[in-house]
Write an enzyme that holds these catalytic residues in place. Sequence first.
Site, PDB file in Angstrom:
ATOM      1  N   CYS A 131     -16.631  54.903  18.374  1.00 44.57           N
ATOM      2  CA  CYS A 131     -15.377  54.393  18.923  1.00 44.57           C
ATOM      3  C   CYS A 131     -14.935  55.214  20.130  1.00 44.57           C
ATOM      4  O   CYS A 131     -14.391  54.670  21.095  1.00 44.57           O
ATOM      5  CB  CYS A 131     -14.287  54.423  17.859  1.00 44.57           C
ATOM      6  SG  CYS A 131     -14.421  53.161  16.576  1.00 44.57           S
ATOM      7  N   CYS A 211     -15.613  45.146  16.159  1.00 45.16           N
ATOM      8  CA  CYS A 211     -17.024  45.078  16.531  1.00 45.16           C
ATOM      9  C   CYS A 211     -17.852  44.529  15.367  1.00 45.16           C
ATOM     10  O   CYS A 211     -17.482  44.685  14.200  1.00 45.16           O
ATOM     11  CB  CYS A 211     -17.533  46.463  16.913  1.00 45.16           C
ATOM     12  SG  CYS A 211     -16.788  47.127  18.413  1.00 45.16           S
ATOM     13  N   CYS A 237      -9.329  52.966  15.722  1.00 44.68           N
ATOM     14  CA  CYS A 237     -10.451  53.330  16.597  1.00 44.68           C
ATOM     15  C   CYS A 237     -10.132  54.527  17.467  1.00 44.68           C
ATOM     16  O   CYS A 237     -11.035  55.167  18.002  1.00 44.68           O
ATOM     17  CB  CYS A 237     -10.845  52.144  17.468  1.00 44.68           C
ATOM     18  SG  CYS A 237      -9.567  51.634  18.641  1.00 44.68           S
TER      19      CYS A 237
END
Length: 248
Positions: A131, A211, A237
């Site tokens: 991230c 994601c 994130c």
Amino acid sequence: MAFVTAIALQHETHSRREDTLASLRARTEAMAAPELLAFALKEAFPGKIAVISSFAAESVVLLHQVAEIDPSTPVLFLNTHKLFGETLRYRDRLQEVLGLSDIRAIGPRPDDRARLDPEGTLWSRDPDACCHFRKVVPLSRAVTGFAALITGRKRFQTSARSRMEKVELADGRIRFNPLIDWNLDDIMHYVEKHNLPKHPLLNDGYPSIGCIPCTRRVAAGEGYRDGRWAGQLKEECGIHSGLDGDGI
């Protein structure tokens, strides 16, 4: 009248930045989301403010409200190169439907990808590091020159976000969170009322979308964000950390 420029705000003393934050909070305390956005975009930081958007399940509400005020507002979109194809197509559709004219796709540099994640599997070993280089670093580069940012975060989403404020100070920039008190019912009612396009994965068991490797369908009885980083003690994130004042 605009409050400050990006450079001026970042070079103010801590006490001056806190004064700016307090003034903005007092001014916006009673404002609903559309009024707050109009104030931020047209009065407080004209030409020095951007929206951060993932173009995920709930993004259309904020983007629609921004487009109603100024469709030329810069929208920063993090393309991590790990996103669902449906998200990329949804971004394109919202750009067309809402008339957004300044969507800026940002992401990790090719040399960073080659150096830090040559096989594309870092997410499986160290999701925080993944991230960081795919989201945090690219965004930190992209916000240079902006004095303020707008996010679509809401208090109901995570335990950390439950403590956030409508206006915050992060990394020397003002951050507006106009939808903090909205819930899922508010979001869906707004989408239906304005006949807005929904993310194609929303009705396929994905109430929260990130994601591909770190997002799965939510099973019956599971929580709203249980499909994000499933099985890990991770909720965020990292792109919304770095507060200078109080808040999360």
